[in-house]
Scaffold this active site. Structure first.
Site, PDB file in Angstrom:
ATOM      1  N   HIS A 178       0.863  -1.180   0.000  1.00 56.01           N
ATOM      2  CA  HIS A 178       0.000   0.000   0.000  1.00 56.01           C
ATOM      3  C   HIS A 178       0.901   1.233   0.000  1.00 56.01           C
ATOM      4  O   HIS A 178       1.976   1.210   0.623  1.00 56.01           O
ATOM      5  CB  HIS A 178      -0.840   0.067   1.296  1.00 56.01           C
ATOM      6  CG  HIS A 178      -2.083  -0.766   1.306  1.00 56.01           C
ATOM      7  ND1 HIS A 178      -2.475  -1.489   2.420  1.00 56.01           N
ATOM      8  CD2 HIS A 178      -3.040  -0.963   0.367  1.00 56.01           C
ATOM      9  CE1 HIS A 178      -3.626  -2.099   2.148  1.00 56.01           C
ATOM     10  NE2 HIS A 178      -3.978  -1.807   0.909  1.00 56.01           N
ATOM     11  N   CYS A 283      -1.916   2.580   9.124  1.00 53.21           N
ATOM     12  CA  CYS A 283      -2.968   1.650   8.705  1.00 53.21           C
ATOM     13  C   CYS A 283      -4.149   1.684   9.671  1.00 53.21           C
ATOM     14  O   CYS A 283      -5.285   1.431   9.274  1.00 53.21           O
ATOM     15  CB  CYS A 283      -2.444   0.222   8.640  1.00 53.21           C
ATOM     16  SG  CYS A 283      -1.085  -0.024   7.512  1.00 53.21           S
TER      17      CYS A 283
HETATM   18  N1  ARG Z   1      -3.791  -7.349   6.561  1.00 56.11           N
HETATM   19  C1  ARG Z   1      -4.204  -6.119   5.941  1.00 56.11           C
HETATM   20  C2  ARG Z   1      -4.220  -6.285   4.429  1.00 56.11           C
HETATM   21  O1  ARG Z   1      -3.357  -6.951   3.917  1.00 56.11           O
HETATM   22  C3  ARG Z   1      -3.279  -5.006   6.340  1.00 56.11           C
HETATM   23  C4  ARG Z   1      -3.707  -3.656   5.804  1.00 56.11           C
HETATM   24  C5  ARG Z   1      -2.751  -2.564   6.136  1.00 56.11           C
HETATM   25  N2  ARG Z   1      -3.285  -1.301   5.823  1.00 56.11           N
HETATM   26  C6  ARG Z   1      -2.636  -0.277   5.267  1.00 56.11           C
HETATM   27  N3  ARG Z   1      -3.233   0.847   5.155  1.00 56.11           N
HETATM   28  N4  ARG Z   1      -1.420  -0.400   4.800  1.00 56.11           N
HETATM   29  O2  ARG Z   1      -5.071  -5.775   3.758  1.00 56.11           O
END
Ligand code: ARG
Length: 291
Positions: A178, A283
């Site tokens: 992300h 996150c």
């Molecule tokens: N386990 C989640 C996923 O893979 C983690 C999300 C992390 N969020 C972020 N904004 N980077 O979607």
């Protein structure tokens, strides 16, 4: 003879801005599937510890004078704690996510419902996008990540929804899937009309981006903090800034020093348990920008 003065530029004075955030207590947190390289379903997780660490972040925001709204955690959605993926909000309008992975798709209606119930102009998406995980507002410009989760077409859609310039950045390292794992907006003042800069400064991990994106970042943000691989690897860039206080992982010691040199106030919060799900400070934090 007088001693020659060593010219050191004084760090600029930074100003903290009031923030309103949406968070979700990780009551159902666990790692039971693997949708990013950090997740290992065989490694045990400690939900009580996740809640305790999350609570410290929550309480710190309040101590800093920010507002925190809460969304009810849904059983069966262990990743809901990562509210940054729950939407992207500017000027009282909320663009709802459409998750890439099946395992998280049931979160979208809950976030949409929360936005509606709280008076946001709620826009349902047509394209796959993971909210503020991949869209970051830097001044008046939306930086939009792609490569792993949010589809390129969502960049066009987010432009239509908010009528702002959108800059596409391509992520290439699966650990940084992300945009908010590879780039932090340091001066999150919204828009020139609010006295903010057209483009706020950022910190980023150059190796997380393809060459074309690195070039764009270097041109647009000549004063950016370039973060070292070892700080990136401990999720140092997954941090939240109010323009002065920057909440970061205690392991990102090099980034901490860089922030101090620039006049920011880094505050360390350890979310090691939530890192088992591949998420950190940012996150767990969705910014609610009002009208
Ligand atoms: N386990 C989640 C996923 O893979 C983690 C999300 C992390 N969020 C972020 N904004 N980077 O979607």
């Amino acid at each position: 003879m007088s001693t020659p003065e060593i010219a050191t530029a004084p760090a600029p004075t930074r100003v903290a801005h009031h923030r309103r955030y949406l968070m979700c207590r990780p009551e159902h947190f666990t790692v039971e599937y693997k949708i990013n390289p950090w997740m290992e379903p065989a490694t045990p997780t400690d939900t009580a510890k996740a809640v305790e660490q999350w609570q410290k972040l929550h309480d710190l925001y309040l101590e800093l004078g920010h507002e925190v709204e809460l969304i009810e955690p849904l059983a069966g959605y262990p990743d809901m704690v990562y509210t940054a993926n729950g939407g992207f909000v500017i000027g009282g309008r909320a663009y709802v996510p459409e998750f890439y992975y099946e395992q998280r798709r049931g979160e979208s209606p809950a976030f949409a419902e929360w936005f509606r119930a709280n008076g946001f102009d709620t826009v349902l998406p047509k394209e796959v996008n993971e909210g503020e995980g991949d869209f970051l507002l830097a001044g008046d410009v939306i930086l939009a990540g792609t490569g792993f989760r949010s589809a390129g077409d969502s960049h066009r859609e987010v432009h239509e929804v908010f009528d702002r310039e959108v800059v596409t950045l391509t992520l290439v390292d699966p650990r940084f899937y992300h945009l908010d794992t590879a780039l932090t907006v340091l001066d999150p003042v919204q828009g020139v009309e609010n006295g903010g800069p057209e483009r706020a400064n950022v910190a980023y991990l150059p190796n997380a981006f393809d060459e074309a994106s690195r070039k764009i970042l270097a041109e647009r943000f000549p004063d950016a903090i370039l973060v070292a691989d070892e700080d990136g690897a401990v999720f140092g860039l997954n941090s939240a800034s109010d323009g002065y206080n920057v909440i970061i992982s205690p392991r990102a010691t090099g980034f901490e020093k860089q922030l101090r040199e620039r006049g920011y106030n880094p505050i360390m919060v350890d979310l090691s348990e939530l890192l088992l799900g591949g998420g950190g400070i940012k996150c767990c934090t969705l910014e609610l920008r009002g009208a």
